[in-house]
Scaffold this motif. Structure first.
Motif, PDB file in Angstrom:
ATOM      1  N   ASP A 202       0.832  -1.199   0.000  1.00  0.00           N
ATOM      2  CA  ASP A 202       0.000   0.000   0.000  1.00  0.00           C
ATOM      3  C   ASP A 202       0.872   1.256   0.000  1.00  0.00           C
ATOM      4  O   ASP A 202       0.668   2.170  -0.794  1.00  0.00           O
ATOM      5  CB  ASP A 202      -0.913  -0.018   1.230  1.00  0.00           C
ATOM      6  N   TYR A 203       1.848   1.278   0.874  1.00  0.00           N
ATOM      7  CA  TYR A 203       2.723   2.444   0.964  1.00  0.00           C
ATOM      8  C   TYR A 203       3.568   2.604  -0.307  1.00  0.00           C
ATOM      9  O   TYR A 203       3.650   3.684  -0.884  1.00  0.00           O
ATOM     10  CB  TYR A 203       3.644   2.340   2.185  1.00  0.00           C
ATOM     11  N   LEU A 204       4.198   1.523  -0.732  1.00  0.00           N
ATOM     12  CA  LEU A 204       5.102   1.605  -1.880  1.00  0.00           C
ATOM     13  C   LEU A 204       4.372   1.908  -3.184  1.00  0.00           C
ATOM     14  O   LEU A 204       4.911   2.619  -4.038  1.00  0.00           O
ATOM     15  CB  LEU A 204       5.897   0.307  -2.020  1.00  0.00           C
ATOM     16  N   ALA A 205       3.162   1.409  -3.352  1.00  0.00           N
ATOM     17  CA  ALA A 205       2.406   1.677  -4.580  1.00  0.00           C
ATOM     18  C   ALA A 205       2.091   3.157  -4.703  1.00  0.00           C
ATOM     19  O   ALA A 205       2.206   3.743  -5.788  1.00  0.00           O
ATOM     20  CB  ALA A 205       1.127   0.850  -4.614  1.00  0.00           C
ATOM     21  N   GLY A 206       1.687   3.775  -3.611  1.00  0.00           N
ATOM     22  CA  GLY A 206       1.407   5.215  -3.635  1.00  0.00           C
ATOM     23  C   GLY A 206       2.648   6.023  -3.962  1.00  0.00           C
ATOM     24  O   GLY A 206       2.625   6.921  -4.812  1.00  0.00           O
TER      25      GLY A 206
ATOM     26  N   SER B 130       7.104  14.890  -6.234  1.00  0.00           N
ATOM     27  CA  SER B 130       8.143  15.018  -5.210  1.00  0.00           C
ATOM     28  C   SER B 130       7.619  14.511  -3.863  1.00  0.00           C
ATOM     29  O   SER B 130       6.480  14.066  -3.754  1.00  0.00           O
ATOM     30  CB  SER B 130       8.537  16.487  -5.075  1.00  0.00           C
ATOM     31  N   ARG B 131       8.452  14.621  -2.849  1.00  0.00           N
ATOM     32  CA  ARG B 131       8.028  14.255  -1.495  1.00  0.00           C
ATOM     33  C   ARG B 131       6.846  15.105  -1.054  1.00  0.00           C
ATOM     34  O   ARG B 131       5.995  14.642  -0.303  1.00  0.00           O
ATOM     35  CB  ARG B 131       9.176  14.423  -0.501  1.00  0.00           C
ATOM     36  N   SER B 132       6.809  16.328  -1.513  1.00  0.00           N
ATOM     37  CA  SER B 132       5.691  17.211  -1.163  1.00  0.00           C
ATOM     38  C   SER B 132       4.370  16.619  -1.643  1.00  0.00           C
ATOM     39  O   SER B 132       3.348  16.729  -0.965  1.00  0.00           O
ATOM     40  CB  SER B 132       5.879  18.598  -1.784  1.00  0.00           C
ATOM     41  N   ALA B 133       4.378  15.998  -2.815  1.00  0.00           N
ATOM     42  CA  ALA B 133       3.167  15.359  -3.336  1.00  0.00           C
ATOM     43  C   ALA B 133       2.795  14.161  -2.472  1.00  0.00           C
ATOM     44  O   ALA B 133       1.611  13.930  -2.198  1.00  0.00           O
ATOM     45  CB  ALA B 133       3.365  14.932  -4.783  1.00  0.00           C
ATOM     46  N   ILE B 134       3.786  13.389  -2.045  1.00  0.00           N
ATOM     47  CA  ILE B 134       3.512  12.223  -1.199  1.00  0.00           C
ATOM     48  C   ILE B 134       2.916  12.670   0.135  1.00  0.00           C
ATOM     49  O   ILE B 134       1.883  12.158   0.568  1.00  0.00           O
ATOM     50  CB  ILE B 134       4.792  11.384  -0.981  1.00  0.00           C
ATOM     51  N   TYR B 135       3.560  13.643   0.774  1.00  0.00           N
ATOM     52  CA  TYR B 135       3.036  14.141   2.049  1.00  0.00           C
ATOM     53  C   TYR B 135       1.651  14.754   1.860  1.00  0.00           C
ATOM     54  O   TYR B 135       0.751  14.541   2.668  1.00  0.00           O
ATOM     55  CB  TYR B 135       3.977  15.173   2.665  1.00  0.00           C
ATOM     56  N   GLY B 136       1.488  15.502   0.783  1.00  0.00           N
ATOM     57  CA  GLY B 136       0.189  16.113   0.494  1.00  0.00           C
ATOM     58  C   GLY B 136      -0.890  15.069   0.283  1.00  0.00           C
ATOM     59  O   GLY B 136      -2.027  15.235   0.734  1.00  0.00           O
ATOM     60  N   SER B 137      -0.537  13.976  -0.389  1.00  0.00           N
ATOM     61  CA  SER B 137      -1.545  12.930  -0.633  1.00  0.00           C
ATOM     62  C   SER B 137      -1.958  12.246   0.662  1.00  0.00           C
ATOM     63  O   SER B 137      -3.129  11.909   0.843  1.00  0.00           O
ATOM     64  CB  SER B 137      -1.045  11.915  -1.655  1.00  0.00           C
TER      65      SER B 137
END
Length: 160
Positions: free
Chosen positions: A66-70, A80-87
């Motif tokens: 779940d984590y790695l797919a996202g 970027s990491r900002s997109a990951i944190y934002g999601s």
């Protein structure tokens, strides 16, 4: 007692599969708990320690997937990491504000907002949002596949 144990296990399995779509339910954990309830009620007659350890590892695989797919989806689409944190933030806020629909819109909006706050262009931000959705959907399909394999393994172990 075996019939009751099986009925309870199946109820947990159904709730667990629902958890693949509704993130408020811990899907794989519910499936594993259904197996544990079955084992307890049947005095662990057909399911042993190796089975439960294997199933626990499958639960960990579900959460890792779940984590790695996202993260893969965001990175694949240039986020970027900002997109990951934002999601992640968008998922939580989406669920709180929109209920189940928030699982679809929250991560997308959160990823876009994260990229815009990181001074990316709107085009790049939207692409990251799409990547988040692709990752979310792929992760959900992989989680569902692993959970179905867990359930098949359970029935094979019980009836084989």
């Amino acid at each position: 007692m075996n019939t009751l144990a099986m009925i309870l296990a199946i109820i947990f399995f159904v709730a667990g599969i629902a958890g693949s779509v509704l993130p408020v339910l811990p899907g794989a954990v519910l499936i594993w708990l259904g197996m544990l309830v079955y084992g307890y009620l049947t005095k662990f007659a057909t399911l042993g320690l190796v089975f439960y350890i294997g199933q626990a590892l499958a639960v960990l695989l579900v959460y890792l997937t779940d984590y790695l797919a996202g993260a893969w989806g965001v990175k694949r689409y240039g986020g970027s990491r900002s997109a990951i944190y934002g999601s992640v933030i968008g998922t939580v806020l989406g669920l709180v504000l929109l209920g189940p629909a928030g699982i679809i819109f929250g991560p997308f909006v959160g990823a876009v907002a994260g990229e815009l706050l990181n001074k990316k262009t709107l085009d790049t931000a939207v692409r990251s949002g799409i990547g988040t959705m692709v990752g979310l959907l792929s992760g959900s399909l992989l989680k569902l596949a692993i959970e179905i394999i867990m359930i098949i393994w359970f029935f094979w172990a019980v009836y084989h």
